[in-house]
Design an enzyme around this catalytic site. Structure first.
Site, PDB file in Angstrom:
ATOM      1  N   ASP A  34     101.721  -2.021 -71.832  1.00 56.41           N
ATOM      2  CA  ASP A  34     100.716  -2.868 -71.208  1.00 56.41           C
ATOM      3  C   ASP A  34     100.769  -2.618 -69.694  1.00 56.41           C
ATOM      4  O   ASP A  34     101.665  -1.940 -69.166  1.00 56.41           O
ATOM      5  CB  ASP A  34     100.894  -4.347 -71.582  1.00 56.41           C
ATOM      6  CG  ASP A  34      99.576  -5.121 -71.422  1.00 56.41           C
ATOM      7  OD1 ASP A  34      98.656  -4.615 -70.752  1.00 56.41           O
ATOM      8  OD2 ASP A  34      99.460  -6.237 -71.949  1.00 56.41           O
ATOM      9  N   TYR A  35      99.817  -3.177 -69.007  1.00 55.18           N
ATOM     10  CA  TYR A  35      99.554  -2.959 -67.580  1.00 55.18           C
ATOM     11  C   TYR A  35     100.807  -3.238 -66.725  1.00 55.18           C
ATOM     12  O   TYR A  35     101.274  -4.381 -66.675  1.00 55.18           O
ATOM     13  CB  TYR A  35      98.451  -3.935 -67.204  1.00 55.18           C
ATOM     14  CG  TYR A  35      97.675  -3.677 -65.959  1.00 55.18           C
ATOM     15  CD1 TYR A  35      96.354  -3.269 -66.005  1.00 55.18           C
ATOM     16  CD2 TYR A  35      98.242  -3.894 -64.718  1.00 55.18           C
ATOM     17  CE1 TYR A  35      95.616  -3.085 -64.847  1.00 55.18           C
ATOM     18  CE2 TYR A  35      97.517  -3.707 -63.557  1.00 55.18           C
ATOM     19  CZ  TYR A  35      96.199  -3.296 -63.630  1.00 55.18           C
ATOM     20  OH  TYR A  35      95.478  -3.129 -62.483  1.00 55.18           O
TER      21      TYR A  35
END
Ligand code: NOJ
Length: 748
Positions: A289-290
């Site tokens: 994820d980011y």
């Protein structure tokens, strides 16, 4: 032709030649493998690492802003993927740089959060889950893929498969609710819808099952918070939807932000290597994820970013979204012999394989065609489909003969969301238009009523203390036959980083309802809600005559909701998540364990029982609840046998009659209770559902089949069934008492 285009041409004539020999899937896989390997034999370690890096194109902001110098990386052939950039023109422009200006011309992969539609926005995922209409959800994903792929996108970061049992958590809006069985079905629908039956077609996109795993169990419903859970809950509740996605062929997975039992998901090789790859045989790629890789440092799990990169690549994370750790440290880690170069080769191979499957090596521009983009976006049939989905997702929570509306009535139409075109498409609305494209509830109602029958005023804002509009609202309400309120949350109040401790309708909206109830006591009040989570509606339930939960219904939402209000579509949706009486009951969900001291009646006064002293245990609206304008009568529930063996199939039959005055759909639900287990089993578990249509007066026999597979659970070591007694019921919600039983016999 410059020298790079030349290299590309040579490489790909070889690849296309080998492609022509494909005759079956295995051979295709072998050929792809050979092609990827031959390409990789030409790549430097920097180029391979480049394939493991993804940066935002900054057309959208979906996380903390990071400066990346992505154009330089792209030109140097050191960037494998981009996200937050779309349109045929822009993706072609960037793809041209990757293909024509870099040494090997490897095409870029374009990803984006296509969550509940791309341009044509469908109801938010939690809302669409309320339709329990698997085919319709699949169709919405197909339409989203058609639109997204026509704007150059190859990959969506969806479906989100976290189980959501805490309405404080803003991301419940993105999930399919609290139930495993329903989420499993929806997982398959999204994966099949996005990916279609052939990834190499230009209108199919890769799906991404996220967030692996446990994200929905964040403590106190606070986003990104710690998760602790035993193997029982992990295997029986949180993992199954992801397994369903793997079985449906999901091509990628995304890590979760949370830690799981002390190990952040993004550095957790138990979940990614042992479970996902070794146990389940997943052979797609995993994206972080980011910035989640460098957050391993903040978690206190990695010493520094270099250590974070080492942990993540060892855990099996192939693609680094935004953290920069792979870019800065993977090569160094190899040089210092901290990681084996094979880890980089594996990650690069998986990402290149996905690009092959998409057909990008045959034609890297196939997704970026202006003419197709023009023909595809906002097609009339897509807007119509979104209207139908919106109607099918509206849950009629309460109705004391106030709905449907008649075309002859004059309504006072009041509320901050009546004319809204911005919030109605919800959070994570991809490239959906917030400036006028969506159909407001006002427009929807206007398509049924004459202007003279609509007395409109806003009344108040969504989330301020301003009561200056109350007076006008009351005076209009006095002139109308019925009062219709459109209220709720704004779209920022749900989604990522949008947890709430107070889940009531915000601002002074409820005060306006109270004022109307007081000043106009004899008129029916209908509350139409837009919101991204279960709300505490205890007050509204006692103040109003009908409540219609529309979630955030999407681009054609106004029409879809109006279809329900005027009875063109008889509401059929059922809650995929429990609505509590108060925030203090959270987490609350239907399939709880019994405890050693359950209450017999929902009586808060019983001593030494598992209850509250100030509230019943029961929710305001249970999982599976949803009313219709008609009535469905359930009778004659029969079982084909009261004993089955592990290889038998049990048929469960029920007679359902539409006894009311409207035709309508009903969602028939089957629940079981495994009474005794080597680990305790929930008091109720959904094991099947069917959406049926009955004309008024019509009668249908509905049949469910239950096999040993349906009765399995994870007992700490393995998935199995245990001999013994099961209760079984068919019902219109999770609020019922079991009356039927059967016995499962082993070796019977
Ligand atoms: C963070 C979110 O958790 C994830 O769901 C999303 O796909 C990425 N940002 C990319 O926008």
């Amino acid at each position: 032709m410059n020298k790079h285009t030349f290299t590309f041409a040579i490489l790909f004539s070889f690849l296309i030649f080998s492609c022509a020999k494909n005759t079956n899937t295995n051979q295709l896989n072998n050929d792809t493998y050979t092609k990827v390997n031959s390409l990789m034999s030409l790549m430097t370690i920097k180029e391979k690492i480049g394939q493991t890096i993804m940066y935002s194109g900054d057309w959208d902001v979906t996380g903390p802003v990071v400066s990346s110098n992505n154009m330089k990386l792209l030109r140097d052939g050191n960037l494998g993927a981009m996200f937050n950039v779309y349109s045929a023109k822009k993706t072609k422009e960037l793809q041209k740089i990757a293909v024509e200006e870099t040494r090997l011309g490897i095409p870029l992969l374009f990803g984006y959060d296509v969550i509940h539609g791309f341009k044509t926005i469908f109801p938010i995922n939690l809302g669409h889950a309320a339709s329990w209409d698997i085919e319709d959800i699949k169709k919405s994903a197909r339409i989203a893929a058609e639109e997204a792929s026509s704007e150059g996108l190859h990959w969506t970061f969806a479906p989100m498969l976290d189980i959501g049992r805490d309405p404080r958590w803003g991301r419940v809006s993105e999930c399919a609710g609290e139930d495993v069985f329903l989420t499993n079905e929806i997982a398959k629908a999204y994966v099949n819808g996005f990916q279609g039956d052939d990834l190499s077609k230009h209108n199919t996109i890769l799906s991404c099952a996220k967030h692996f795993v446990g994200y929905g169990a964040a403590q106190a419903g606070r986003d990104y918070n710690t998760v602790n859970m035993g193997e029982d809950e992990l295997r029986n509740v949180y993992l199954p939807p992801f397994k369903a996605a793997v079985d449906a062929g999901a091509e990628s997975f995304m890590t979760a932000f949370n830690e799981l039992n002390g190990v952040p998901a993004t550095g957790n090789s138990y979940i990614f290597r042992d479970i996902l790859r070794d146990e389940w045989g997943f052979n797609g790629f995993v994206v972080s994820d980011y910035t989640a890789i460098n957050e391993l440092v903040t978690h206190g799990f990695a010493e520094d970013e270099m250590n974070a990169a080492e942990i993540a690549i060892k855990a099996g994370i192939d693609l680094d979204m935004m953290s920069g750790a792979y870019k800065s440290y993977l090569e160094k880690l190899v040089n210092e012999e901290k990681i084996n170069v094979d880890l980089i080769n594996d990650a690069c191979r998986r990402i290149l394989t996905a690009k092959y499957k998409l057909g990008l090596f045959d034609d890297p521009y196939r997704y970026s065609v202006n003419a197709r983009e023009r023909e595809t976006i906002y097609k009339t049939e897509y807007l119509e489909a979104a209207r139908k989905s919106a109607a099918m997702s509206c849950v009629l929570l309460k109705n004391d003969d106030a709905l449907p509306l008649s075309k002859k009535e004059t309504i006072a139409l009041i509320g901050p969301l009546v004319k809204d075109k911005e919030n109605i498409i919800g959070n994570w609305a991809a490239a959906g238009d917030r400036n006028g494209k969506a159909i407001s509830i006002y427009q929807g109602i206007k398509s049924y009523l004459n202007d003279t029958n609509i007395l409109y005023t806003k009344g108040c804002d969504i989330n301020t203390n301003n009561k200056s509009g109350f007076k006008k609202a009351i005076s209009l309400a006095k002139k109308a036959d019925k009062i219709v309120l459109v209220m709720g949350e704004n779209y920022h109040m749900s989604g990522e980083a949008a947890s709430r401790t107070n889940i009531k309708i915000p601002g002074v909206q409820t005060q306006l309802i109270k004022a109307l109830r007081k000043e106009v006591p004899n008129k029916q009040i209908i509350l139409i809600l837009m919101n991204g989570r279960p709300l505490d509606l205890s007050e509204e339930d006692s103040l109003t005559d009908a409540i219609l939960e529309t979630w955030f219904p999407g681009t054609s939402g106004g029409y879809g909701v109006a279809d329900v209000l005027f009875g063109k579509y008889n509401p059929s949706a059922k809650l995929p998540i429990t609505f509590p009486r108060s925030v203090g009951q959270i987490p609350i969900y239907y399939n709880v364990k019994n405890t050693g001291r359950p209450i017999t009646l929902d009586n808060p006064k019983e001593d030494y029982k598992s209850n509250y002293i100030d509230s019943p245990n029961t929710p305001l609206y249970p999982f599976g609840h949803g009313l219709s304008y008609t009535n469905f009568d359930y009778s004659d529930i029969t079982l084909s046998s009261n004993k089955i063996g592990t290889s038998d199939t049990l048929s469960v039959l029920v007679n359902i009659k539409n006894t009311g005055n409207y035709d309508g759909h009903e969602i028939v639900q089957l629940y079981i209770h495994d009474k005794v287990g080597s680990i305790t089993r929930p008091v109720k578990e959904l094991k099947g559902f069917k959406k049926i249509f009955l004309k008024k007066g019509e009668n249908k026999r509905v049949v469910f089949k239950i096999t040993n597979e349906d009765l399995k659970f994870f007992n700490g070591y393995e998935f199995l069934t245990e001999a013994g007694e099961f209760e079984i019921a068919i019902s219109n919600s999770s609020d019922f008492h079991f009356k039927k039983k059967f016995e499962l016999k082993v070796n019977y």
